[in-house]
Design a protein around this motif. Structure first.
Motif, PDB file in Angstrom:
ATOM      1  N   MET A   1      35.517 -12.766 -41.228  1.00  0.00           N
ATOM      2  CA  MET A   1      36.595 -13.281 -42.071  1.00  0.00           C
ATOM      3  C   MET A   1      36.072 -13.958 -43.336  1.00  0.00           C
ATOM      4  N   ALA A   2      34.766 -14.200 -43.396  1.00  0.00           N
ATOM      5  CA  ALA A   2      34.181 -14.910 -44.546  1.00  0.00           C
ATOM      6  C   ALA A   2      33.928 -13.953 -45.708  1.00  0.00           C
ATOM      7  N   GLN A   3      33.834 -14.543 -46.881  1.00  0.00           N
ATOM      8  CA  GLN A   3      33.402 -13.810 -48.068  1.00  0.00           C
ATOM      9  C   GLN A   3      31.938 -14.205 -48.314  1.00  0.00           C
ATOM     10  N   ALA A   4      31.220 -13.343 -48.994  1.00  0.00           N
ATOM     11  CA  ALA A   4      29.814 -13.654 -49.263  1.00  0.00           C
ATOM     12  C   ALA A   4      29.423 -13.130 -50.634  1.00  0.00           C
ATOM     13  N   ALA A   5      28.659 -13.959 -51.344  1.00  0.00           N
ATOM     14  CA  ALA A   5      28.153 -13.592 -52.663  1.00  0.00           C
ATOM     15  C   ALA A   5      26.670 -13.923 -52.730  1.00  0.00           C
ATOM     16  N   ALA A   6      25.928 -13.030 -53.353  1.00  0.00           N
ATOM     17  CA  ALA A   6      24.504 -13.286 -53.558  1.00  0.00           C
ATOM     18  C   ALA A   6      24.343 -14.180 -54.786  1.00  0.00           C
ATOM     19  N   LYS A   7      23.333 -15.060 -54.746  1.00  0.00           N
ATOM     20  CA  LYS A   7      23.014 -15.894 -55.915  1.00  0.00           C
ATOM     21  C   LYS A   7      22.230 -15.044 -56.903  1.00  0.00           C
ATOM     22  N   PRO A   8      22.434 -15.211 -58.169  1.00  0.00           N
ATOM     23  CA  PRO A   8      23.499 -16.019 -58.777  1.00  0.00           C
ATOM     24  C   PRO A   8      24.811 -15.244 -58.791  1.00  0.00           C
ATOM     25  N   CYS A   9      25.910 -15.951 -58.660  1.00  0.00           N
ATOM     26  CA  CYS A   9      27.234 -15.342 -58.659  1.00  0.00           C
ATOM     27  C   CYS A   9      27.937 -15.736 -59.962  1.00  0.00           C
ATOM     28  N   ARG A  10      28.480 -14.748 -60.658  1.00  0.00           N
ATOM     29  CA  ARG A  10      29.180 -15.044 -61.910  1.00  0.00           C
ATOM     30  C   ARG A  10      30.384 -15.941 -61.630  1.00  0.00           C
ATOM     31  N   PRO A  11      30.670 -16.899 -62.521  1.00  0.00           N
ATOM     32  CA  PRO A  11      31.800 -17.815 -62.304  1.00  0.00           C
ATOM     33  C   PRO A  11      33.132 -17.099 -62.094  1.00  0.00           C
ATOM     34  N   ASP A  12      33.394 -16.011 -62.837  1.00  0.00           N
ATOM     35  CA  ASP A  12      34.676 -15.319 -62.658  1.00  0.00           C
ATOM     36  C   ASP A  12      34.784 -14.694 -61.271  1.00  0.00           C
ATOM     37  N   ARG A  13      33.678 -14.197 -60.738  1.00  0.00           N
ATOM     38  CA  ARG A  13      33.664 -13.642 -59.367  1.00  0.00           C
ATOM     39  C   ARG A  13      33.899 -14.757 -58.355  1.00  0.00           C
TER      40      ARG A  13
ATOM     41  N   PHE B   1      30.237 -17.749 -48.451  1.00  0.00           N
ATOM     42  CA  PHE B   1      28.791 -17.962 -48.419  1.00  0.00           C
ATOM     43  C   PHE B   1      28.241 -17.625 -49.796  1.00  0.00           C
ATOM     44  N   HIS B   2      27.311 -18.468 -50.257  1.00  0.00           N
ATOM     45  CA  HIS B   2      26.689 -18.301 -51.567  1.00  0.00           C
ATOM     46  C   HIS B   2      25.197 -18.407 -51.300  1.00  0.00           C
ATOM     47  N   SER B   3      24.539 -17.258 -51.204  1.00  0.00           N
ATOM     48  CA  SER B   3      23.175 -17.288 -50.696  1.00  0.00           C
ATOM     49  C   SER B   3      22.211 -16.396 -51.461  1.00  0.00           C
ATOM     50  N   GLY B   4      20.991 -16.870 -51.550  1.00  0.00           N
ATOM     51  CA  GLY B   4      19.904 -16.065 -52.077  1.00  0.00           C
ATOM     52  C   GLY B   4      18.992 -15.607 -50.954  1.00  0.00           C
ATOM     53  N   HIS B   5      19.344 -15.951 -49.698  1.00  0.00           N
ATOM     54  CA  HIS B   5      18.465 -15.684 -48.565  1.00  0.00           C
ATOM     55  C   HIS B   5      18.941 -14.559 -47.656  1.00  0.00           C
ATOM     56  N   MET B   6      20.248 -14.259 -47.678  1.00  0.00           N
ATOM     57  CA  MET B   6      20.777 -13.205 -46.812  1.00  0.00           C
ATOM     58  C   MET B   6      21.698 -12.304 -47.618  1.00  0.00           C
ATOM     59  N   ARG B   7      21.706 -11.045 -47.265  1.00  0.00           N
ATOM     60  CA  ARG B   7      22.612 -10.108 -47.928  1.00  0.00           C
ATOM     61  C   ARG B   7      24.043 -10.373 -47.456  1.00  0.00           C
ATOM     62  N   PRO B   8      25.026 -10.198 -48.356  1.00  0.00           N
ATOM     63  CA  PRO B   8      26.424 -10.390 -47.953  1.00  0.00           C
ATOM     64  C   PRO B   8      26.813  -9.591 -46.713  1.00  0.00           C
ATOM     65  N   SER B   9      26.295  -8.382 -46.563  1.00  0.00           N
ATOM     66  CA  SER B   9      26.643  -7.558 -45.391  1.00  0.00           C
ATOM     67  C   SER B   9      26.174  -8.209 -44.089  1.00  0.00           C
TER      68      SER B   9
ATOM     69  N   VAL C   1      23.404 -20.716 -47.419  1.00  0.00           N
ATOM     70  CA  VAL C   1      22.983 -20.410 -46.056  1.00  0.00           C
ATOM     71  C   VAL C   1      21.819 -21.281 -45.607  1.00  0.00           C
ATOM     72  N   LEU C   2      20.876 -21.520 -46.510  1.00  0.00           N
ATOM     73  CA  LEU C   2      19.683 -22.282 -46.147  1.00  0.00           C
ATOM     74  C   LEU C   2      19.652 -23.572 -46.953  1.00  0.00           C
ATOM     75  N   THR C   3      19.833 -24.706 -46.259  1.00  0.00           N
ATOM     76  CA  THR C   3      19.815 -26.004 -46.927  1.00  0.00           C
ATOM     77  C   THR C   3      18.552 -26.757 -46.538  1.00  0.00           C
ATOM     78  N   GLY C   4      18.400 -27.952 -47.051  1.00  0.00           N
ATOM     79  CA  GLY C   4      17.220 -28.759 -46.787  1.00  0.00           C
ATOM     80  C   GLY C   4      16.975 -29.023 -45.317  1.00  0.00           C
ATOM     81  N   ASP C   5      18.054 -29.013 -44.511  1.00  0.00           N
ATOM     82  CA  ASP C   5      17.884 -29.280 -43.077  1.00  0.00           C
ATOM     83  C   ASP C   5      18.126 -28.028 -42.231  1.00  0.00           C
TER      84      ASP C   5
END
Length: 131
Positions: free
Chosen positions: A102-114, A86-94, A63-67
């Motif tokens: 329509m998007a999926q969201a996972a909090a960092k860190p996300c297990r590889p199998d998930r 979305f793979h983020s440590g800054h926003m909750r999946p909800s 969600v939050l990149t260098g720019d």
């Protein structure tokens, strides 16, 4: 000897992640699944250039990149019908799913199998939208 045939269109997964180790890990997971990695890109501006040349089948976005926030890129991908994870440590999946239902969201860190299960679900979604 038999030659390994490449599929005519290998699934391409765009990876946008500015933390090097996480970007490397995401890319390896995608490659281990047999898919082509576009990126990883540390910022959305470079990813915009990439999608202008070739639209991916699925996108994994921090969600939050260098720019800044990745939402303009997510909007462009959504408009093009590309499933997003979305793979983020800054926003909750909800929070992300409110904005991108329509998007999926996972909090960092996300297990590889998930993550792998999410990629498969996104690929199935992309195939449905293509038909």
């Amino acid at each position: 000897m038999g030659q390994k045939l490449q599929p005519e269109h290998a699934t391409t997964i765009l990876v946008v992640e500015d933390e090097f180790i996480i970007a490397l890990d995401l890319s390896e997971t995608v490659r281990d699944m047999g898919f082509r990695v576009e990126g990883p890109y540390a910022n959305k501006d470079h990813a915009f250039i990439a999608i202008d040349q070739e639209m991916p089948d699925v996108a994994i976005l921090d969600v939050l990149t260098g720019d800044g926030e990745v939402f303009p890129l997510a909007d462009a991908l959504t408009d093009a019908g590309v499933p997003i994870i979305f793979h983020s440590g800054h926003m909750r999946p909800s929070e992300l799913q409110e904005r991108y239902p329509m998007a999926q969201a996972a909090a960092k860190p996300c297990r590889p199998d998930r993550l792998m299960a999410m990629i498969e679900e996104a690929r199935a979604q992309a195939k449905q939208q293509a038909h």
